[in-house]
Design a protein around this motif. Structure first.
Motif, PDB file in Angstrom:
ATOM      1  N   LYS A  89       0.835  -1.210   0.000  1.00 21.51           N
ATOM      2  CA  LYS A  89       0.000   0.000   0.000  1.00 21.51           C
ATOM      3  C   LYS A  89       0.869   1.259   0.000  1.00 21.51           C
ATOM      4  O   LYS A  89       0.538   2.262  -0.639  1.00 21.51           O
ATOM      5  N   LEU A  90       2.002   1.168   0.734  1.00 22.69           N
ATOM      6  CA  LEU A  90       2.926   2.297   0.732  1.00 22.69           C
ATOM      7  C   LEU A  90       3.520   2.504  -0.667  1.00 22.69           C
ATOM      8  O   LEU A  90       3.620   3.630  -1.168  1.00 22.69           O
ATOM      9  N   LYS A  91       3.904   1.391  -1.308  1.00 22.09           N
ATOM     10  CA  LYS A  91       4.430   1.473  -2.674  1.00 22.09           C
ATOM     11  C   LYS A  91       3.387   2.044  -3.631  1.00 22.09           C
ATOM     12  O   LYS A  91       3.721   2.841  -4.523  1.00 22.09           O
ATOM     13  N   LYS A  92       2.166   1.644  -3.458  1.00 18.06           N
ATOM     14  CA  LYS A  92       1.101   2.153  -4.319  1.00 18.06           C
ATOM     15  C   LYS A  92       0.950   3.671  -4.165  1.00 18.06           C
ATOM     16  O   LYS A  92       0.781   4.401  -5.146  1.00 18.06           O
ATOM     17  N   SER A  93       1.045   4.116  -2.902  1.00 18.60           N
ATOM     18  CA  SER A  93       0.950   5.560  -2.666  1.00 18.60           C
ATOM     19  C   SER A  93       2.119   6.286  -3.316  1.00 18.60           C
ATOM     20  O   SER A  93       1.955   7.357  -3.931  1.00 18.60           O
ATOM     21  N   PHE A  94       3.335   5.711  -3.201  1.00 20.99           N
ATOM     22  CA  PHE A  94       4.497   6.313  -3.844  1.00 20.99           C
ATOM     23  C   PHE A  94       4.317   6.362  -5.358  1.00 20.99           C
ATOM     24  O   PHE A  94       4.659   7.362  -6.015  1.00 20.99           O
ATOM     25  N   ASN A  95       3.804   5.290  -5.946  1.00 19.19           N
ATOM     26  CA  ASN A  95       3.572   5.262  -7.396  1.00 19.19           C
ATOM     27  C   ASN A  95       2.583   6.345  -7.824  1.00 19.19           C
ATOM     28  O   ASN A  95       2.746   6.985  -8.871  1.00 19.19           O
ATOM     29  N   GLU A  96       1.583   6.559  -7.026  1.00 15.06           N
ATOM     30  CA  GLU A  96       0.596   7.589  -7.359  1.00 15.06           C
ATOM     31  C   GLU A  96       1.210   8.982  -7.305  1.00 15.06           C
ATOM     32  O   GLU A  96       0.939   9.835  -8.153  1.00 15.06           O
ATOM     33  N   VAL A  97       2.076   9.209  -6.286  1.00 10.78           N
ATOM     34  CA  VAL A  97       2.752  10.506  -6.192  1.00 10.78           C
ATOM     35  C   VAL A  97       3.660  10.722  -7.401  1.00 10.78           C
ATOM     36  O   VAL A  97       3.699  11.808  -7.995  1.00 10.78           O
ATOM     37  N   ILE A  98       4.413   9.667  -7.765  1.00 11.72           N
ATOM     38  CA  ILE A  98       5.311   9.780  -8.915  1.00 11.72           C
ATOM     39  C   ILE A  98       4.517  10.042 -10.199  1.00 11.72           C
ATOM     40  O   ILE A  98       4.934  10.816 -11.065  1.00 11.72           O
ATOM     41  N   GLU A  99       3.381   9.396 -10.350  1.00  7.46           N
ATOM     42  CA  GLU A  99       2.536   9.636 -11.531  1.00  7.46           C
ATOM     43  C   GLU A  99       2.070  11.092 -11.583  1.00  7.46           C
ATOM     44  O   GLU A  99       2.014  11.699 -12.658  1.00  7.46           O
ATOM     45  N   ASP A 100       1.750  11.643 -10.411  1.00  8.60           N
ATOM     46  CA  ASP A 100       1.360  13.065 -10.379  1.00  8.60           C
ATOM     47  C   ASP A 100       2.520  13.958 -10.814  1.00  8.60           C
ATOM     48  O   ASP A 100       2.333  14.927 -11.567  1.00  8.60           O
ATOM     49  N   PHE A 101       3.746  13.625 -10.297  1.00 11.43           N
ATOM     50  CA  PHE A 101       4.914  14.395 -10.715  1.00 11.43           C
ATOM     51  C   PHE A 101       5.155  14.263 -12.218  1.00 11.43           C
ATOM     52  O   PHE A 101       5.515  15.232 -12.897  1.00 11.43           O
ATOM     53  N   GLN A 102       4.993  13.038 -12.746  1.00 10.16           N
ATOM     54  CA  GLN A 102       5.156  12.824 -14.177  1.00 10.16           C
ATOM     55  C   GLN A 102       4.179  13.674 -14.988  1.00 10.16           C
ATOM     56  O   GLN A 102       4.533  14.257 -16.018  1.00 10.16           O
ATOM     57  N   SER A 103       2.965  13.746 -14.509  1.00 15.09           N
ATOM     58  CA  SER A 103       1.947  14.525 -15.208  1.00 15.09           C
ATOM     59  C   SER A 103       2.299  16.013 -15.217  1.00 15.09           C
ATOM     60  O   SER A 103       2.210  16.685 -16.252  1.00 15.09           O
ATOM     61  N   VAL A 104       2.726  16.508 -14.030  1.00 12.45           N
ATOM     62  CA  VAL A 104       3.115  17.921 -13.945  1.00 12.45           C
ATOM     63  C   VAL A 104       4.328  18.201 -14.827  1.00 12.45           C
ATOM     64  O   VAL A 104       4.380  19.210 -15.545  1.00 12.45           O
ATOM     65  N   ARG A 105       5.303  17.283 -14.791  1.00 11.51           N
ATOM     66  CA  ARG A 105       6.510  17.476 -15.599  1.00 11.51           C
ATOM     67  C   ARG A 105       6.191  17.453 -17.093  1.00 11.51           C
ATOM     68  O   ARG A 105       6.720  18.257 -17.870  1.00 11.51           O
ATOM     69  N   ALA A 106       5.335  16.521 -17.510  1.00 15.45           N
ATOM     70  CA  ALA A 106       4.956  16.436 -18.922  1.00 15.45           C
ATOM     71  C   ALA A 106       4.248  17.711 -19.378  1.00 15.45           C
ATOM     72  O   ALA A 106       4.483  18.210 -20.481  1.00 15.45           O
ATOM     73  N   GLU A 107       3.409  18.252 -18.490  1.00 16.22           N
ATOM     74  CA  GLU A 107       2.706  19.489 -18.830  1.00 16.22           C
ATOM     75  C   GLU A 107       3.689  20.650 -18.970  1.00 16.22           C
ATOM     76  O   GLU A 107       3.577  21.466 -19.893  1.00 16.22           O
ATOM     77  N   LYS A 108       4.668  20.704 -18.068  1.00 15.88           N
ATOM     78  CA  LYS A 108       5.674  21.760 -18.150  1.00 15.88           C
ATOM     79  C   LYS A 108       6.500  21.631 -19.434  1.00 15.88           C
ATOM     80  O   LYS A 108       6.810  22.621 -20.096  1.00 15.88           O
TER      81      LYS A 108
END
Length: 453
Positions: A89-108
């Motif tokens: 569950k902790l790994k899943k939460s980390f993956n979700e955070v990284i996906e959010d960062f990926q989305s923000v980075r891709a938008e930038k």
């Protein structure tokens, strides 16, 4: 919930480890069974190792996650084996955070590439650089203007123009300036505007540079045309009746003189009538000369609209040489025609461009009259900016620097019998073609007129 599961698991493991240690201590003092003691010791060791690995696994996952954020490495993922495990569950939460960062980075990145595309398509030259001259951004218009592939420092423009380098390094926020750069093939009037801002403790200057030579030429020509229209209108209105009245009065005086020839009159009266007639004849002659003068300058405002067609430049230049062949031969002038490439074609009004070239070649021939080994070259090529250019070059006496800036002004001439409209008319014709004409001269060495389309 993951934290609660981790805590429960940790407590159970701690209790089991404590019980195992007490059991091992009991066996150590109350039994002599060696194998049992060894097994109990291995059980305690296994539980300690399992406890360390269990705690350290969480630290490793957390460390990897923090390193991913620190180094902006958002390609890393954490494998989830079971949704019931607290670690998963902790790994899943980390993956979700990284996906959010990926989305923000891709938008930038998308916004950055969008901005880069817009900047590269802007027709005005843009340069962003630091105060020490380090260039951070240039667009294609800048490369084309300064004829460079890359530019790492503003000092790299020294070969193009030292004045440009000095101005860019000293320009202030919000400042507008105009710099004139004369090249052998072209004349540039560069309008410069600067904006200063800060990014990450760095001072950045964003400078826009635009060549406004064509706009200045158009405005100048429009001003001259308006002035000429006003002057010719007023002069014609004043001179026409004077010319008409002087002609009429002259005829009346002549009739009176004829009628008095058979009559006895004072010779002084007859002589006075002749003087009046001569004066009127002079007035009439001068008014006719002024009328011709005014009509000549009206040509500057009556140039026909160009009729564009596509033709070979070589044929055009050969026609110009043929028209001047006798004069060139008689004066011993060496004339060279160069077209690079020979298949070069031009879209223009051939008759108007011929008129411009005839005027330039005629001027060049006159300039070569007192030159030993006179040489004339007419060359057509694509210049550094990809524009068709026709040059007329001679090695005559040249044009003095203080005169060079005035030769395109209407009415200005250095020839005793010159009208001062030839080069002005040529400039007007080139303006109607969306091009320009400029001159470069080294007195006694070379004079070059360039038509740029």
């Amino acid at each position: 919930m993951a934290f609660n599961s981790f805590r429960t698991n940790y407590i159970i493991r701690s209790l089991l480890l404590t019980a195992s240690i007490f059991g091992l201590s009991y066996l150590w003092y109350n039994t002599e069974l060696t194998m049992t003691l060894i097994l109990a010791g291995l059980l305690v060791l296994f539980q300690i190792i399992a406890m360390i690995f269990y705690v350290d696994r969480t630290n490793r996952v957390l460390n990897n996650f923090l390193e991913s954020i620190r180094y902006s490495d958002f390609t890393r993922t954490f494998q989830v084996e079971s949704t019931d495990s607290s670690f998963d569950k902790l790994k899943k939460s980390f993956n979700e955070v990284i996906e959010d960062f990926q989305s923000v980075r891709a938008e930038k990145e998308e916004n950055f590439f969008y901005l880069q595309t817009v900047i590269q398509h802007i027709g005005i030259a843009l340069i962003a650089f630091q105060r020490d001259g380090t260039v951070e951004l240039i667009n294609n218009a800048t490369k084309k203007l300064f004829q460079v592939r890359t530019l790492h420092n503003i000092q790299g423009l020294k070969e193009f123009s030292p004045e440009i380098v000095q101005k860019l390094l000293t320009i202030k926020h919000g400042e507008n300036d105009l710099i004139r750069v004369r090249e052998k093939d072209d004349l540039l009037q560069l309008a410069i505007y600067a904006t200063e801002f800060r990014i990450h403790n760095r001072t950045i200057l964003l400078v826009s540079i635009k060549n406004i030579q064509q706009e200045l030429d158009e405005k100048e020509m429009e001003s001259w045309q308006k002035l000429i229209r006003v002057l010719t209108h007023e002069i014609m209105n004043s001179i026409t009746p004077i010319s008409s009245l002087s002609s009429t009065v002259k005829l009346l005086i002549r009739d009176i003189a004829t009628s008095l020839e058979n009559q006895q009159v004072d010779p002084e009266d007859t002589e006075s009538l002749k003087e009046v007639e001569q004066a009127l004849q002079t007035i009439h002659k001068r008014t006719d000369g002024l009328l011709h003068f005014v009509n000549t300058y009206r040509n500057l405002t009556k140039i026909p609209t160009p009729s564009f067609s596509i033709f070979k430049v070589k044929d055009l230049l050969d026609n110009i040489r043929d028209l001047h062949e006798n004069e060139i031969h008689n004066k011993g002038i060496t004339c060279n025609i160069i077209v690079e490439p020979e298949s070069l074609e031009l879209s223009a009004d051939q008759h108007l461009i011929e008129q411009v070239l005839i005027n330039l070649v005629t001027n060049a021939v006159h300039a070569l009259e007192e030159t030993s080994n006179p040489q004339l070259e007419i060359k057509a090529f694509l210049n550094r900016r990809g524009r068709i250019t026709i040059q007329v070059t001679d090695n005559g006496k040249g044009i003095l620097p203080d005169v060079l800036d005035k030769i395109f002004i209407p009415f200005f001439t250095t020839k005793p019998q010159g009208s001062g409209i030839g080069l002005s008319l040529s400039r007007q014709i080139m303006r109607l073609h969306g091009g320009g004409i400029n001159a470069y001269s080294e007195p006694g060495k070379e004079t070059k007129f360039s038509l740029t389309f």
